[in-house]
Design an enzyme around this catalytic site. Structure first.
Site, PDB file in Angstrom:
ATOM      1  N   CYS A 379       0.950  -0.960   0.054  1.00  0.00           N
ATOM      2  CA  CYS A 379      -0.123  -0.204  -0.059  1.00  0.00           C
ATOM      3  C   CYS A 379       0.899   1.275   0.090  1.00  0.00           C
ATOM      4  CB  CYS A 379      -1.011  -0.058   1.108  1.00  0.00           C
ATOM      5  SG  CYS A 379      -2.450   0.999   1.045  1.00  0.00           S
ATOM      6  N   HIS A 513      -3.570  -4.741   0.360  1.00  0.00           N
ATOM      7  CA  HIS A 513      -3.236  -5.431   1.571  1.00  0.00           C
ATOM      8  C   HIS A 513      -3.207  -6.957   1.588  1.00  0.00           C
ATOM      9  CE1 HIS A 513      -2.161  -1.683   4.323  1.00  0.00           C
ATOM     10  NE2 HIS A 513      -3.306  -1.390   3.597  1.00  0.00           N
ATOM     11  N   GLU A 515      -1.815  -9.072   3.244  1.00  0.00           N
ATOM     12  CA  GLU A 515      -1.589  -9.782   4.691  1.00  0.00           C
ATOM     13  C   GLU A 515      -2.951 -10.145   5.259  1.00  0.00           C
ATOM     14  OE1 GLU A 515      -1.176  -6.753   3.924  1.00  0.00           O
ATOM     15  OE2 GLU A 515      -1.455  -5.162   5.739  1.00  0.00           O
TER      16      GLU A 515
HETATM   17  N1  GLN Z   1      -1.696   6.863   2.860  1.00  0.00           N
HETATM   18  C1  GLN Z   1      -1.962   6.165   1.722  1.00  0.00           C
HETATM   19  C2  GLN Z   1      -3.314   6.436   1.322  1.00  0.00           C
HETATM   20  O1  GLN Z   1      -4.019   6.679   1.664  1.00  0.00           O
HETATM   21  C3  GLN Z   1      -1.736   4.515   1.969  1.00  0.00           C
HETATM   22  C4  GLN Z   1      -2.729   3.995   3.005  1.00  0.00           C
HETATM   23  C5  GLN Z   1      -2.109   2.795   3.184  1.00  0.00           C
HETATM   24  O2  GLN Z   1      -1.231   2.532   3.275  1.00  0.00           O
HETATM   25  N2  GLN Z   1      -2.976   1.787   3.905  1.00  0.00           N
HETATM   26  O3  GLN Z   1      -3.408   5.986  -0.060  1.00  0.00           O
END
Ligand code: GLN
Length: 541
Positions: A379, A513, A515
């Site tokens: 992410c 994600h 995970e």
């Molecule tokens: N801050 C980034 C976004 O909002 C990544 C978010 C995250 O890693 N869950 O896109």
């Protein structure tokens, strides 16, 4: 009709009620029953999405896009049953529902009260959508004695009478501490906690005692006598080496048998082979790797709960022990600190928010790319890798994300519109913060023959998202000219989902994600592959 198991906690918090519930769910499943797990959280936030990981640990995201308590992650990892929005509720959400109805005029003329309106709403939540399940395990957050959990306890008490006979069983998890000066385990805190529970009208059927040593027969009898339970229903929950040993240890203590007895049911013995195999791999690894997690909330391991577990699952897949080095990204903002990364076998930059520590993460991604150390960006970690490459490969020194403020080179930008299935989702720039990210499962199409397509063994995947910003598709040609490959895109081709560098031992960034979907008995392919790459790396040095 489903049978319900209500799990409460007493004496102190952090006894592992979530794990206890998850492990019991796994045991019942191993005996041939279908299960669902639910969590009632007594706090006033509508969901944990707006809470800092320091307050609440990780925010676990479901396929249907709910931001939920991290215990739902344990439930999924132990049972493989995907959690849903309807599996976690908070006092905040209950009140939000009731107050919306009140404003609409649904209760016109009536006084709206905790009993029956709040308790009815809780009961409705507990019972909803459970017909296709043998057992619903309902964990009540907090500790008995807290003011805020009272409506929940009252609701589950009432359910004991609402449900047909033998359809509700209450489990109370307590601590039986060892007092060194007395040289004894003490049962008094358990007695008090059960007394409190009984004063609310709940008589536990089974008491599960967390302890760091065997509870002698005499102490068990004492607990049984003072807490009004059968002596065989006082079950010890000894500390174990790994959480995945808990189902095995509970079964050895006959926890599952006692639960079935309490319902008047019998079932064949459980098939625990999957747990024994996990335990064997965990206790007899054939090697080890060290992974650096370069993040912001490294002081609190719960902030990255699913991530750590997924790495361990990758270890289970490769039969190696995974050591995690939690590194605060800000430290890499000093030039000489980066050398520390030379000692690790792979680097992972996890999800994150906000600018603090970003330059350190970019330095870590740069180190991994240049030193050919396996890199996994998740992410935020993918966005970081792309910004790093834009700055240092594509000659865009001002490359940045609009998350960090206005920029001339928005390589990562705010998305206010995207497609989900056949629907267009839209957000406004100054809308609410709660529940408005790109949340939940989205499909992605993988480039045939790319490394990720090989790892997944398919070109169509679905993974869970939780972010507001996206890699800007307009920069893709410039980055691909420098050797990056955007090997995963949203089905409409508008959103980069995966970036990889083919000319690197293992460099993959994913916008989702992975995970969240990894299980010990079904490790996520990306984590299995990443740990394999770390293992290969460890053999190089
Ligand atoms: N801050 C980034 C976004 O909002 C990544 C978010 C995250 O890693 N869950 O896109």
């Amino acid at each position: 009709m489903a049978r319900f198991i209500f799990i409460t906690g007493g004496v102190v918090s952090s006894l592992g009620k979530g794990l206890a519930s998850a492990a019991l769910g796994a045991l019942l499943q191993a005996r041939g029953f279908s299960v669902r797990l639910r969590k009632l959280d007594p706090y006033l936030n509508v969901d944990p999405g707006t809470m800092s990981p320091y307050q609440h640990g990780e925010c676990y995201v479901t396929d249907d896009g709910a931001e939920t308590d991290l215990d739902l992650g344990h439930y999924e990892r132990f049972t493989g049953v995907p959690s849903r929005r309807s599996d976690n509720v908070t006092t905040g959400r209950i009140y939000q529902t009731i107050l919306t109805k009140e404003r609409r005029g649904d209760y016109l003329g009536g006084t709206v009260q905790v009993i029956p309106h709040v308790t009815d709403a809780i009961k409705e939540f507990v019972l909803a959508d459970t017909d296709d399940t043998d057992f619903v395990l309902v964990e009540i957050g907090g500790t008995v004695g807290d003011i805020e959990s009272l409506p929940f306890l009252e609701a589950i008490r009432q359910l004991g009478n609402d449900l047909p006979m033998h359809h509700a069983v209450y489990v109370h998890l307590t601590l039986v501490p060892y007092i060194p000066s007395a040289g004894e385990l003490k049962t008094k805190p358990t007695q008090h906690s059960v007394k409190e529970l009984r004063s609310i009208g709940i008589q536990p059927n089974v008491i599960l005692c967390r302890c760091d040593r065997e509870v002698p027969e005499g102490e068990r009898r004492k607990i049984a006598l003072f807490c009004n339970v059968r002596p065989e229903n006082v079950i010890q929950a000894l500390d174990v080496g790994s959480i995945y040993e808990v189902p095995i240890s509970y079964h050895a203590e006959k926890f599952d048998d006692r639960i079935l007895d309490a319902f008047g049911l019998s079932a064949p013995p459980p098939d625990l082979s999957r747990w024994h195999e996990i335990h064997r791999r965990w206790t007899q690894p054939e090697g080890e790797v060290t992974i650096a997690i370069v993040g912001k909330y490294t002081g609190l391991k719960d902030a990255y709960k699913s991530l750590a577990e997924a790495l361990y699952h990758g270890g289970i897949a490769n039969n190696v022990k995974v050591n995690i080095e939690w590194l605060e990204s800000e430290t890499f903002e000093k030039a000489d600190a980066i050398a520390h990364l030379e000692e690790v076998d792979a680097i992972l930059v996890p999800g994150g928010f906000g600018y603090r520590g970003v330059e350190g993460k970019i330095a870590a991604a740069n180190f991994a790319r240049n030193h050919r150390v396996p890199y996994f960006g998740i992410c935020f970690g993918m966005q970081i890798a792309v910004i790093e490459a834009a700055r240092n490969l594509a000659a865009l020194p001002h490359a940045s994300s609009t998350e960090f403020g206005p920029t001339d080179e928005p390589v990562v930008g705010l998305m206010t519109e995207w497609v989900r299935g056949n629907q267009r989702e839209t957000r406004s720039q100054d809308g609410d913060l709660g529940g408005t990210m790109r949340l939940g499962a989205y499909d992605a199409s993988l480039k045939p023959h790319s490394r990720v397509a090989e790892i997944y063994g398919t070109t169509a995947i679905s993974e869970r998202h939780r972010h507001r910003y996206e890699v800007n598709i307009n920069y893709v040609p410039k980055l691909e000219a420098q050797g990056l490959v955007f090997s995963g895109l949203s089905p409409d081709g508008q959103l980069p989902e995966i970036v990889e560098i083919p000319d690197h031992p293992w460099f993959i960034g994913v916008q989702f994600h992975p995970e969240l979907k990894s299980k010990p008995f079904d490790p996520h392919p990306l984590f299995a592959s990443f740990i394999k790459a770390a293992l290969d790396q460890s053999r190089l040095v």
